[in-house]
Design an enzyme around this catalytic site. Structure first.
Site, PDB file in Angstrom:
ATOM      1  N   GLN A   1      11.312  59.600  87.570  1.00 27.28           N
ATOM      2  CA  GLN A   1      10.909  60.577  88.603  1.00 27.28           C
ATOM      3  C   GLN A   1       9.459  61.041  88.496  1.00 27.28           C
ATOM      4  O   GLN A   1       8.768  61.174  89.500  1.00 27.28           O
ATOM      5  CB  GLN A   1      11.859  61.782  88.578  1.00 27.28           C
ATOM      6  CG  GLN A   1      11.476  62.833  89.609  1.00 27.28           C
ATOM      7  CD  GLN A   1      12.602  63.788  89.913  1.00 27.28           C
ATOM      8  OE1 GLN A   1      13.670  63.376  90.319  1.00 27.28           O
ATOM      9  NE2 GLN A   1      12.347  65.078  89.723  1.00 27.28           N
TER      10      GLN A   1
ATOM     11  N   GLU B   1       7.839  69.457  88.713  1.00 26.77           N
ATOM     12  CA  GLU B   1       7.280  68.095  88.797  1.00 26.77           C
ATOM     13  C   GLU B   1       6.698  67.862  90.198  1.00 26.77           C
ATOM     14  O   GLU B   1       5.643  67.236  90.348  1.00 26.77           O
ATOM     15  CB  GLU B   1       8.367  67.061  88.467  1.00 26.77           C
ATOM     16  CG  GLU B   1       8.716  67.031  86.976  1.00 26.77           C
ATOM     17  CD  GLU B   1      10.075  66.427  86.643  1.00 26.77           C
ATOM     18  OE1 GLU B   1      10.519  66.557  85.473  1.00 26.77           O
ATOM     19  OE2 GLU B   1      10.725  65.843  87.534  1.00 26.77           O
TER      20      GLU B   1
ATOM     21  N   TRP C   1      14.714  73.366  88.317  1.00 21.66           N
ATOM     22  CA  TRP C   1      13.380  73.845  87.952  1.00 21.66           C
ATOM     23  C   TRP C   1      12.445  72.702  87.543  1.00 21.66           C
ATOM     24  O   TRP C   1      11.269  72.674  87.892  1.00 21.66           O
ATOM     25  CB  TRP C   1      13.455  74.908  86.855  1.00 21.66           C
ATOM     26  CG  TRP C   1      12.073  75.412  86.496  1.00 21.66           C
ATOM     27  CD1 TRP C   1      11.457  75.309  85.299  1.00 21.66           C
ATOM     28  CD2 TRP C   1      11.126  76.055  87.385  1.00 21.66           C
ATOM     29  NE1 TRP C   1      10.187  75.856  85.371  1.00 21.66           N
ATOM     30  CE2 TRP C   1       9.968  76.320  86.641  1.00 21.66           C
ATOM     31  CE3 TRP C   1      11.163  76.426  88.724  1.00 21.66           C
ATOM     32  CZ2 TRP C   1       8.842  76.943  87.179  1.00 21.66           C
ATOM     33  CZ3 TRP C   1      10.038  77.040  89.276  1.00 21.66           C
ATOM     34  CH2 TRP C   1       8.901  77.297  88.510  1.00 21.66           C
TER      35      TRP C   1
ATOM     36  N   HIS D   1      16.784  69.048  95.168  1.00 27.26           N
ATOM     37  CA  HIS D   1      17.792  70.113  95.026  1.00 27.26           C
ATOM     38  C   HIS D   1      17.162  71.368  94.403  1.00 27.26           C
ATOM     39  O   HIS D   1      17.836  72.375  94.235  1.00 27.26           O
ATOM     40  CB  HIS D   1      18.937  69.610  94.155  1.00 27.26           C
ATOM     41  CG  HIS D   1      18.552  69.434  92.704  1.00 27.26           C
ATOM     42  ND1 HIS D   1      17.460  68.694  92.294  1.00 27.26           N
ATOM     43  CD2 HIS D   1      19.100  69.922  91.559  1.00 27.26           C
ATOM     44  CE1 HIS D   1      17.367  68.725  90.972  1.00 27.26           C
ATOM     45  NE2 HIS D   1      18.350  69.470  90.504  1.00 27.26           N
TER      46      HIS D   1
ATOM     47  N   HIS E   1      17.564  70.136  80.611  1.00 27.92           N
ATOM     48  CA  HIS E   1      17.272  70.980  79.450  1.00 27.92           C
ATOM     49  C   HIS E   1      16.729  70.126  78.298  1.00 27.92           C
ATOM     50  O   HIS E   1      15.922  70.593  77.502  1.00 27.92           O
ATOM     51  CB  HIS E   1      18.539  71.725  79.012  1.00 27.92           C
ATOM     52  CG  HIS E   1      18.966  72.769  80.002  1.00 27.92           C
ATOM     53  ND1 HIS E   1      18.992  74.115  79.718  1.00 27.92           N
ATOM     54  CD2 HIS E   1      19.364  72.661  81.291  1.00 27.92           C
ATOM     55  CE1 HIS E   1      19.388  74.786  80.786  1.00 27.92           C
ATOM     56  NE2 HIS E   1      19.630  73.924  81.748  1.00 27.92           N
TER      57      HIS E   1
ATOM     58  N   ASP F   1      19.890  78.596  89.768  1.00 31.25           N
ATOM     59  CA  ASP F   1      18.541  79.079  90.119  1.00 31.25           C
ATOM     60  C   ASP F   1      17.917  78.301  91.270  1.00 31.25           C
ATOM     61  O   ASP F   1      16.791  78.595  91.685  1.00 31.25           O
ATOM     62  CB  ASP F   1      17.627  78.992  88.889  1.00 31.25           C
ATOM     63  CG  ASP F   1      17.465  77.560  88.380  1.00 31.25           C
ATOM     64  OD1 ASP F   1      18.303  76.701  88.719  1.00 31.25           O
ATOM     65  OD2 ASP F   1      16.505  77.305  87.628  1.00 31.25           O
ATOM     66  N   GLN F   2      18.630  77.296  91.795  1.00 33.23           N
ATOM     67  CA  GLN F   2      18.005  76.393  92.775  1.00 33.23           C
ATOM     68  C   GLN F   2      17.649  77.105  94.092  1.00 33.23           C
ATOM     69  O   GLN F   2      16.628  76.802  94.709  1.00 33.23           O
ATOM     70  CB  GLN F   2      18.927  75.194  93.024  1.00 33.23           C
ATOM     71  CG  GLN F   2      19.141  74.363  91.756  1.00 33.23           C
ATOM     72  CD  GLN F   2      20.337  73.427  91.829  1.00 33.23           C
ATOM     73  OE1 GLN F   2      20.920  73.220  92.884  1.00 33.23           O
ATOM     74  NE2 GLN F   2      20.723  72.876  90.676  1.00 33.23           N
TER      75      GLN F   2
ATOM     76  N   ASP G   1      17.699  76.444  73.115  1.00 35.44           N
ATOM     77  CA  ASP G   1      17.872  76.818  74.513  1.00 35.44           C
ATOM     78  C   ASP G   1      18.384  78.257  74.577  1.00 35.44           C
ATOM     79  O   ASP G   1      19.229  78.671  73.772  1.00 35.44           O
ATOM     80  CB  ASP G   1      18.884  75.865  75.159  1.00 35.44           C
ATOM     81  CG  ASP G   1      18.854  75.964  76.671  1.00 35.44           C
ATOM     82  OD1 ASP G   1      18.286  75.068  77.296  1.00 35.44           O
ATOM     83  OD2 ASP G   1      19.398  76.958  77.215  1.00 35.44           O
TER      84      ASP G   1
HETATM   85  N1  UDP Z   1      15.206  62.783  86.898  1.00 28.46           N
HETATM   86  C1  UDP Z   1      14.875  61.486  86.589  1.00 28.46           C
HETATM   87  N2  UDP Z   1      15.266  60.500  87.451  1.00 28.46           N
HETATM   88  C2  UDP Z   1      15.946  60.745  88.596  1.00 28.46           C
HETATM   89  C3  UDP Z   1      16.278  62.084  88.906  1.00 28.46           C
HETATM   90  C4  UDP Z   1      15.878  63.078  88.039  1.00 28.46           C
HETATM   91  O1  UDP Z   1      14.243  61.214  85.566  1.00 28.46           O
HETATM   92  O2  UDP Z   1      16.269  59.790  89.300  1.00 28.46           O
HETATM   93  C5  UDP Z   1      14.791  63.860  85.976  1.00 28.46           C
HETATM   94  C6  UDP Z   1      13.749  64.750  86.616  1.00 28.46           C
HETATM   95  O3  UDP Z   1      12.463  64.202  86.432  1.00 28.46           O
HETATM   96  C7  UDP Z   1      13.976  66.077  85.919  1.00 28.46           C
HETATM   97  C8  UDP Z   1      15.433  66.041  85.509  1.00 28.46           C
HETATM   98  O4  UDP Z   1      15.880  64.692  85.681  1.00 28.46           O
HETATM   99  O5  UDP Z   1      13.145  66.158  84.787  1.00 28.46           O
HETATM  100  C9  UDP Z   1      16.308  66.926  86.361  1.00 28.46           C
HETATM  101  O6  UDP Z   1      16.090  68.259  86.029  1.00 28.46           O
HETATM  102  P1  UDP Z   1      16.173  69.410  87.097  1.00 28.46           P
HETATM  103  O7  UDP Z   1      15.918  70.693  86.388  1.00 28.46           O
HETATM  104  O8  UDP Z   1      15.309  69.119  88.243  1.00 28.46           O
HETATM  105  O9  UDP Z   1      17.637  69.351  87.663  1.00 28.46           O
HETATM  106  P2  UDP Z   1      19.105  69.323  87.010  1.00 28.46           P
HETATM  107  O10 UDP Z   1      19.385  67.889  86.741  1.00 28.46           O
HETATM  108  O11 UDP Z   1      19.065  70.160  85.757  1.00 28.46           O
HETATM  109  O12 UDP Z   1      19.960  69.888  88.090  1.00 28.46           O
END
Ligand code: UDP
Length: 459
Positions: free
Chosen positions: A341, A364, A359, A356, A23, A380-381, A119
């Site tokens: 990432q 990405e 969003w 996983h 977020h 939402d996954q 948010d």
């Molecule tokens: N991310 C990152 N490095 C990692 C894993 C994830 O920078 O090793 C970032 C990824 O690019 C994304 C965020 O963490 O922007 C994860 O957001 P997402 O909505 O995919 O999943 P959540 O963590 O909320 O379950």
């Protein structure tokens, strides 16, 4: 191009993210976008997962006490709901006080506050801002399809889709919301009532604000966005992919291991499987073992993010991989605790993404044109995975019990020569191109950003 200075006054936009990585990142990207258009930025934040102010020297930061908030990151629907409820509750009074003080100070400067972008889970705080005369915009972090599910939640309950009564129902289609099946809905059998309340507050947060901002783009979700525009009385701004559009500095809460980019430089094009389950999901010890052997047996090079705390019951700082894994994969893979990432996905060596389906990760992956192996956990996954494998057809989902044989087969489908992997890779590239077009000149998201900037100027 619309800018903040157009009206001759310096305008300030306030932000209040929900304190999770998925977020915080898009909210900082949106802040970066508006800052580049001339707006001053103030970020309100709680102490839990506080952003690094030194990474954003041009912004003001206001810390809001979050007394009573659970100290751990939530990794289930229940824990996430408890967190959301407690952020709203704990911050209401201190946010009112700090916002009132900020407004008082602004009156003495040649600058005024245009609006608060918060948010969509922060209904109470959006209400506080409006109570003090500050217009609000709700940033919803999820797909347009998912937000449609939230608006349809009462109908889904009335028609008996929810709460889920038996696991045998999970594959049944939700006729009113194709392509969702019951199991793809953001649901919680154990805490149905609380979830319904939390989601209905999200919808109220949007419908009582002056606009809804979504990190998605028209070519990805044209029908879903059209339906939202038809059903909602507030304007909808699909301005994604924000991470491609915005010059924001890093808002990573964990230190990213950039050494893995050097390792990727030495790998053949489209050969590496990148594996990451985001910032919140956790796995059982036995799923870790099946994941490890599935990756090892696939024979492919891999880059795997094993985040501290990923494995339930294991000490957060030391995750042990099964005996023999190192020897079986020597020279073929790299394990890191957190990766850059976006850069990893954009690297030419990466040819598949086991995700996983958070969003941000999904978007990405879409923007990088990489096919996805989906293993959703909660919220939402599941719905995002359904879109990947059923609508965009750029990946495969591993359903049911995680077994190394299923993992190996899915990786081979995704990355192997021939169909169906080749078709997934082709469609993934097409989506990547449409994402790029949406933020190009006269692209749908670029036009929406201009409209959003004009709206904020007029507030
Ligand atoms: N991310 C990152 N490095 C990692 C894993 C994830 O920078 O090793 C970032 C990824 O690019 C994304 C965020 O963490 O922007 C994860 O957001 P997402 O909505 O995919 O999943 P959540 O963590 O909320 O379950």
């Amino acid at each position: 191009m619309a800018t903040a200075a157009a009206g001759g006054r310096r305008r300030r936009v306030l932000f209040f993210p929900l304190p999770y990585q998925g977020h915080i990142n898009p909210m900082f990207q949106l802040a970066g976008l508006l800052h580049a258009r001339g707006f001053s930025i103030t970020v309100f934040h709680v102490r839990f997962n506080a952003p690094d102010a030194s990474a954003h020297p041009a912004y003001d930061f206001v810390s809001v006490p979050d007394d009573g908030m659970p100290a751990d990151s939530p990794d289930t629907v229940q824990a996430t709901m408890d967190h959301i409820v407690s952020v709203n509750r704990a911050c209401e009074a201190p946010f009112r006080e700090r916002l009132a003080a900020l407004l008082e100070r602004q009156r003495a400067r040649a600058e005024d506050v245009a609006c608060l972008v918060a948010d969509s889970h922060l209904l109470t705080l959006l209400g506080v801002a409006r109570g003090l005369g500050v217009p609000t915009l709700a940033l919803r972090l999820g797909s347009a399809a998912c937000f449609r599910c939230l608006t349809a939640f009462p109908m889904l309950c009335d028609k008996g889709y929810l709460p889920v009564q038996e696991s045998s129902q999970l594959d049944a289609p939700v006729v009113e919301l194709p392509p969702y099946r019951i199991g793809d809905l953001p649901a919680s059998a154990a805490a149905h009532g609380q979830l319904r309340e939390v989601l209905s507050r999200v919808v109220t947060a949007v419908t009582t604000s002056s606009g809804l901002i979504l990190d998605t783009f028209d070519a990805l979700e044209a029908d879903e966005l059209a339906a939202l525009r038809r059903d909602l009385a507030v304007p909808v701004f699909d301005v994604g992919p924000l991470h491609k559009l915005s010059p924001a500095a890093s808002s990573s809460l964990l230190r990213q291991d950039r050494g893995c980019l050097d390792w990727l430089d030495g790998q053949p094009p489209a050969s590496v499987l990148y594996v990451s389950f985001g910032s919140l999901a956790s796995v059982s010890a036995s799923d870790l073992v099946e994941t490890a052997w599935g990756i090892a047996n696939s024979g492919r090079p891999f880059l795997w993010v094993l985040r501290p705390g990923l494995v339930r019951g294991a000490p957060p700082s030391s995750i042990s991989l099964p005996d023999g894994f190192d020897a079986a994969t020597r020279g073929r893979g790299v394990v890191v605790s957190w990766a850059p990432q976006e850069e990893v996905l954009a690297h030419p060596a990466v040819g598949g993404f086991w995700t996983h389906c958070g969003w941000n990760s999904t978007l990405e992956g879409v923007c990088a044109g990489v096919p996805m192996l989906c293993r959703p956990f909660f919220a939402d996954q599941m719905g995002n995975a359904r879109y990947v494998d059923h609508v965009w057809r750029t990946g495969v989902t591993i359903d049911g019990e995680l077994q190394r044989g299923k993992v190996e087969a899915a990786i081979s489908t995704l990355m192997g020569a021939g169909e169906p992997g080749a078709g997934m890779r082709r469609r993934a590239l097409e989506l990547k191109n449409s994402a790029a077009a949406s933020i190009g000149e006269a692209g749908s998201s670029s036009v929406n950003v201009d409209m959003l900037v004009s709206l904020i100027q007029s507030m």
